[in-house]
Scaffold this active site. Structure first.
Site, PDB file in Angstrom:
ATOM      1  N   LYS A  69       0.846  -1.201   0.000  1.00 26.92           N
ATOM      2  CA  LYS A  69       0.000   0.000   0.000  1.00 26.92           C
ATOM      3  C   LYS A  69       0.884   1.255   0.000  1.00 26.92           C
ATOM      4  CE  LYS A  69      -3.967   1.910   2.564  1.00 26.92           C
ATOM      5  NZ  LYS A  69      -4.862   1.701   3.712  1.00 26.92           N
ATOM      6  N   SER A 144      -9.877   1.396   2.597  1.00 34.13           N
ATOM      7  CA  SER A 144      -9.028   2.200   1.734  1.00 34.13           C
ATOM      8  C   SER A 144      -7.953   1.402   1.002  1.00 34.13           C
ATOM      9  CB  SER A 144      -8.366   3.314   2.544  1.00 34.13           C
ATOM     10  OG  SER A 144      -7.471   2.769   3.500  1.00 34.13           O
ATOM     11  N   SER A 168      -9.970  -0.845   6.691  1.00 34.45           N
ATOM     12  CA  SER A 168      -9.388  -0.657   5.359  1.00 34.45           C
ATOM     13  C   SER A 168      -8.754  -1.874   4.707  1.00 34.45           C
ATOM     14  CB  SER A 168      -8.372   0.478   5.397  1.00 34.45           C
ATOM     15  OG  SER A 168      -9.075   1.684   5.288  1.00 34.45           O
TER      16      SER A 168
HETATM   17  N1  GLN Z   1     -13.178   3.905   6.231  1.00 29.92           N
HETATM   18  C1  GLN Z   1     -12.520   4.237   7.453  1.00 29.92           C
HETATM   19  C2  GLN Z   1     -12.073   5.667   7.402  1.00 29.92           C
HETATM   20  O1  GLN Z   1     -12.326   6.293   6.432  1.00 29.92           O
HETATM   21  C3  GLN Z   1     -11.391   3.314   7.683  1.00 29.92           C
HETATM   22  C4  GLN Z   1     -10.134   3.700   7.034  1.00 29.92           C
HETATM   23  C5  GLN Z   1      -8.996   2.790   7.356  1.00 29.92           C
HETATM   24  O2  GLN Z   1      -9.157   1.741   7.964  1.00 29.92           O
HETATM   25  N2  GLN Z   1      -7.809   3.243   6.994  1.00 29.92           N
HETATM   26  O3  GLN Z   1     -11.477   6.183   8.278  1.00 29.92           O
END
Ligand code: GLN
Length: 450
Positions: A69, A144, A168
């Site tokens: 990532k 994400s 994410s």
């Molecule tokens: N969707 C969640 C957020 O926007 C989780 C993001 C993540 O786990 N990095 O914060």
């Protein structure tokens, strides 16, 4: 070929790391235009594979090809968090997890797409365009860690790394039909991860099979001098013991039904749980998690505040651009929101209240784990939406209703495919208490083998 056999071939010299890397590199060049899972490909990977072959390294990941990532530093590669803020930023050092992968003979093939600074659950908040779901390219991958899930599904690499603050890793794993694990907080070093919310972030693996995530986690987990929040314990080789042959009590919770936007998802997960319980003669117990519905509301004030604080270093003076000048809407919302929360914190209005709610949810999970070994839930309450659809912010935030509790509780959770609905993969989540990854992997393996 499954990953275990492939690794056997690599280590026995029947498949060369160079050939493995070359075939993935060519496939990415041919096919990733339609998926957009990689933001930056490591053009040196063939050279690195040649050096590996010549070396004495025959480590646990020998010759396997891994996507990372873009929020995790890999020396010499672009770690831009899918943001214009760090558009051309080349990492100057390896994150702890990356050093560990290299020590075990893993090859990094490139940096994957994601929601900007890991903020989002759709994979659409990248400054470099959305990642498309390999199961259906009109649909989102989830996020994400969108590119990490899609790249594994599209067979552009053997394994990948994502990060998970509120879901994410698990959310895109569910939508793409791959395996994804959020380790217990403190199991994996965060050194070299560009943080979204430091009290919740964990780096974790994604793979096509449970075996792959178990293998990669056993490599990246373990104490580091550079991350003071880490738990000090010996890490088992999870992948060597995936047979479920112990007595397990499975917890389910009636509140999950109300949280599930798409009732078909709930039913599919219920069926898969029933099958697991029957096939392995497990015990099923209802647990009470009445505060779980407050998880999303608890999570966001914490993330806004920590994100605001963490991004103050992106002021454009040392490297990159000033974040507020170039970032997208979601990042800006969190910065402005975090600023307001921080300013009102002398009254303890939001952040401290959210910390208290976090503690209540954590305690509730701990009480449940006195009665059960694991809790099974859906991974995401809805099916992936069409790329470009206008989704209200609150609705996207609600995508993480099932995944956020594990981050708030610091426990481990893994997602494995339960089936398909309307041709789209749907994942099931297994949560286990902190540092019970071995048990979690065995249960995931049991779901996988049906
Ligand atoms: N969707 C969640 C957020 O926007 C989780 C993001 C993540 O786990 N990095 O914060």
């Amino acid at each position: 070929m499954d990953l275990k056999s492939k690794l056997g071939f690599l280590r026995a010299g029947k498949l060369s790391p160079v050939d493995n890397a070359r075939s993935y590199l060519e496939k990415i060049k041919r096919e990733d235009k339609k998926i957009n899972s990689f933001l930056h490909v490591n053009e040196n990977v063939i050279e690195e594979a040649k050096l590996l072959e010549k070396s004495k390294n025959r480590g646990r990941l020998y010759g396997l090809v891994i996507g990372v990532k873009s929020a995790i530093n890999v020396r010499g590669l672009i770690a831009n968090c899918a943001s214009k803020t760090l558009e051309n930023y080349r990492a100057t050092y390896d994150a702890d997890v990356v050093s560990k992968i290299k020590e075990e003979g893993g090859l990094i093939i490139g940096m994957t797409n994601c929601d900007e600074f890991c903020c989002g659950s759709s994979g659409e908040h990248s400054a470099f365009g959305p990642t498309k779901n390999p199961a259906n390219t009109n649909l989102i991958t989830g996020g994400s860690s969108s590119g990490s899930a899609a790249a594994v599904k599209a067979e552009f690499c053997d394994l990948s790394l994502g990060s998970d603050t509120g879901g994410s890793i698990r959310n895109p794993a569910s939508h793409c039909g791959v395996v994804g694990v959020k380790p217990s907080y403190g199991l994996v070093s965060r050194y070299g991860l560009i943080d979204l919310s430091m009290s919740l972030d964990q780096i974790g693996p994604l793979s096509r099979e449970v075996y792959g995530s178990a293998l990669l986690l056993s490599v990246i987990a373990g104490k580091s001098k550079r991350d003071a929040t880490m738990f000090n314990s010996k890490i088992p080789e999870y992948e060597k013991n995936l047979k479920l042959n112990e007595e397990i009590t499975v917890g389910v919770c009636k509140d999950f039904k109300d949280l599930c936007e798409e009732k078909e998802i709930y039913e599919l997960v219920e069926q898969a749980t029933g099958k697991l319980v029957k096939n392995y003669k497990l015990k099923l117990v209802k647990v009470d998690l009445k505060h779980i519905k407050l998880a999303v509301q608890t999570y966001y004030p914490l993330v806004y505040t920590e994100f605001y604080s963490g991004t103050r270093k992106f002021d454009g003076r040392k490297y990159g651009f000033k974040i507020e000048d170039v970032c997208g809407e979601e990042g800006l919302r969190r910065i402005l929101g975090g600023k307001i929360i921080t300013q009102s914190e002398f009254k303890g209005m939001y952040y401290r209240k959210a910390l208290k709610a976090k503690e209540i949810i954590k305690q509730e999970l701990q009480n449940a784990f006195k009665k059960v070994d694991c809790i099974i839930s859906p991974a995401v309450p809805s099916l992936p939406h069409k790329i470009g659809a206008k989704i209200p912010v609150e609705a996207e935030y609600a995508y993480d209703a099932f995944t956020i509790p594990a981050n708030l509780g610091g426990i481990c959770a893994g997602v494995v495919q339960a089936g398909n609905i309307k041709g789209v993969p749907v994942g099931l989540q297994i949560m286990c208490n902190s540092f019970n990854e071995s048990k979690m992997f065995k249960l995931m393996g049991a779901v996988e083998s049906g």
